[in-house]
Enzyme design. Structure first.
Site, PDB file in Angstrom:
ATOM      1  N   GLY A 144      -0.949  11.748   2.321  1.00  0.00           N
ATOM      2  CA  GLY A 144      -0.160  12.485   1.179  1.00  0.00           C
ATOM      3  C   GLY A 144       0.687  11.598   0.325  1.00  0.00           C
ATOM      4  N   LYS A 145       0.416  10.443   0.095  1.00  0.00           N
ATOM      5  CA  LYS A 145       1.222   9.422  -0.727  1.00  0.00           C
ATOM      6  C   LYS A 145       1.154  10.186  -2.262  1.00  0.00           C
ATOM      7  CE  LYS A 145      -0.987   5.718   0.253  1.00  0.00           C
ATOM      8  NZ  LYS A 145      -1.820   6.188   1.200  1.00  0.00           N
ATOM      9  N   SER A 146      -0.109  10.195  -2.665  1.00  0.00           N
ATOM     10  CA  SER A 146      -0.351  10.689  -4.165  1.00  0.00           C
ATOM     11  C   SER A 146       0.089  12.104  -4.428  1.00  0.00           C
ATOM     12  CB  SER A 146      -1.760  10.767  -4.422  1.00  0.00           C
ATOM     13  OG  SER A 146      -2.272   9.238  -4.535  1.00  0.00           O
TER      14      SER A 146
ATOM     15  N   GLY B 260       2.114   5.152   3.437  1.00  0.00           N
ATOM     16  CA  GLY B 260       1.559   5.824   4.721  1.00  0.00           C
ATOM     17  C   GLY B 260      -0.071   5.555   4.527  1.00  0.00           C
TER      18      GLY B 260
ATOM     19  N   HIS C  14       0.819  -1.301   0.027  1.00  0.00           N
ATOM     20  CA  HIS C  14      -0.144   0.085  -0.199  1.00  0.00           C
ATOM     21  C   HIS C  14       0.843   1.439  -0.015  1.00  0.00           C
ATOM     22  CE1 HIS C  14      -3.200   2.615   2.164  1.00  0.00           C
ATOM     23  NE2 HIS C  14      -3.352   2.596   0.639  1.00  0.00           N
TER      24      HIS C  14
ATOM     25  N   GLU D 197      -4.575   9.611  -8.735  1.00  0.00           N
ATOM     26  CA  GLU D 197      -5.396  10.238  -8.057  1.00  0.00           C
ATOM     27  C   GLU D 197      -5.131  11.489  -7.704  1.00  0.00           C
ATOM     28  OE1 GLU D 197      -8.731  10.779  -4.243  1.00  0.00           O
ATOM     29  OE2 GLU D 197      -7.400   8.703  -4.543  1.00  0.00           O
TER      30      GLU D 197
ATOM     31  N   ASP E 255      -0.925   4.372  -5.161  1.00  0.00           N
ATOM     32  CA  ASP E 255      -1.614   3.768  -4.187  1.00  0.00           C
ATOM     33  C   ASP E 255      -1.394   2.522  -3.674  1.00  0.00           C
ATOM     34  OD1 ASP E 255      -3.532   4.304  -2.071  1.00  0.00           O
ATOM     35  OD2 ASP E 255      -5.259   3.462  -3.081  1.00  0.00           O
TER      36      ASP E 255
ATOM     37  N   SER F 255      -4.269   6.141   4.326  1.00  0.00           N
ATOM     38  CA  SER F 255      -5.039   6.907   3.359  1.00  0.00           C
ATOM     39  C   SER F 255      -5.061   8.403   4.067  1.00  0.00           C
ATOM     40  CB  SER F 255      -6.348   6.484   3.266  1.00  0.00           C
ATOM     41  OG  SER F 255      -6.201   4.987   2.786  1.00  0.00           O
ATOM     42  N   GLY F 256      -4.915   9.227   2.881  1.00  0.00           N
ATOM     43  CA  GLY F 256      -4.982  10.558   3.469  1.00  0.00           C
ATOM     44  C   GLY F 256      -3.818  11.304   4.118  1.00  0.00           C
TER      45      GLY F 256
ATOM     46  N   ARG G 162      14.800  14.224  13.781  1.00  0.00           N
ATOM     47  CA  ARG G 162      15.896  15.368  13.410  1.00  0.00           C
ATOM     48  C   ARG G 162      17.141  14.787  12.845  1.00  0.00           C
ATOM     49  NH1 ARG G 162      17.742  20.151  17.138  1.00  0.00           N
ATOM     50  NH2 ARG G 162      18.917  21.241  15.586  1.00  0.00           N
TER      51      ARG G 162
END
Length: 146
Positions: free
Chosen positions: A32-34, A27, A12, A75, A51, A29-30, A104
């Site tokens: 920021g992968k795309s 990561g 994924h 997407e 995705d 869903s939501g 860091r």
């Protein structure tokens, strides 16, 4: 029976190719992968998959491609599904983990096992303006991107 030198896994994640090297962006869903993939593409990377990524281990090397059902599609949140040229069988060099808190000064050697191969891994915040530059810097530190 599978050959010990051949294995596959569906991850994924999104994936782009930078200088011919695959960067998996994983990561929930939501996260920021795309979005991060799109910004890297804007900087010259090529889409591999969005995705979900099919990763195959062949003779100790990981190759990333899109599953056929989503090949050449990304997407763009708020816009929809967009067609883009996509690369196949790109050697994986780095995993960007958007669920991990950015450190860091990370310890060298952080890695994740994918299809039986250790992949160098960095934790980043995808939506920071500097995230694409950090991905490119991580590849340079690994000696796989100039």
């Amino acid at each position: 029976m599978k050959s010990p030198s051949l294995s596959s896994e569906t991850v994924h994640a999104s994936c782009v190719a930078i200088g011919g090297k695959g960067v998996l962006i994983g990561g929930r869903s939501g996260r920021g992968k795309s979005d991060l993939a799109l910004r890297l593409i804007d900087r010259g990377a090529a889409l591999v998959s969005d995705d979900y990524v099919l990763v195959r281990r062949i003779d100790g090397r990981l190759l990333a491609s899109a599953p056929e059902t989503i090949a050449g599609k990304i997407e763009i949140r708020g816009i929809g599904i967009v067609d883009l040229p996509a690369e196949r069988d790109v050697p994986v060099a780095l995993m960007v983990d958007l669920d991990a808190d950015p450190v860091r000064l990370p310890e060298p050697g952080e890695a994740r096992m994918i299809a039986g191969v250790k992949v160098p891994t960095v934790g980043l915040a995808a939506l920071e303006a500097s995230a694409p530059i950090k991905v490119e810097a991580a590849l340079k530190l690994l000696g796989v991107h100039s």
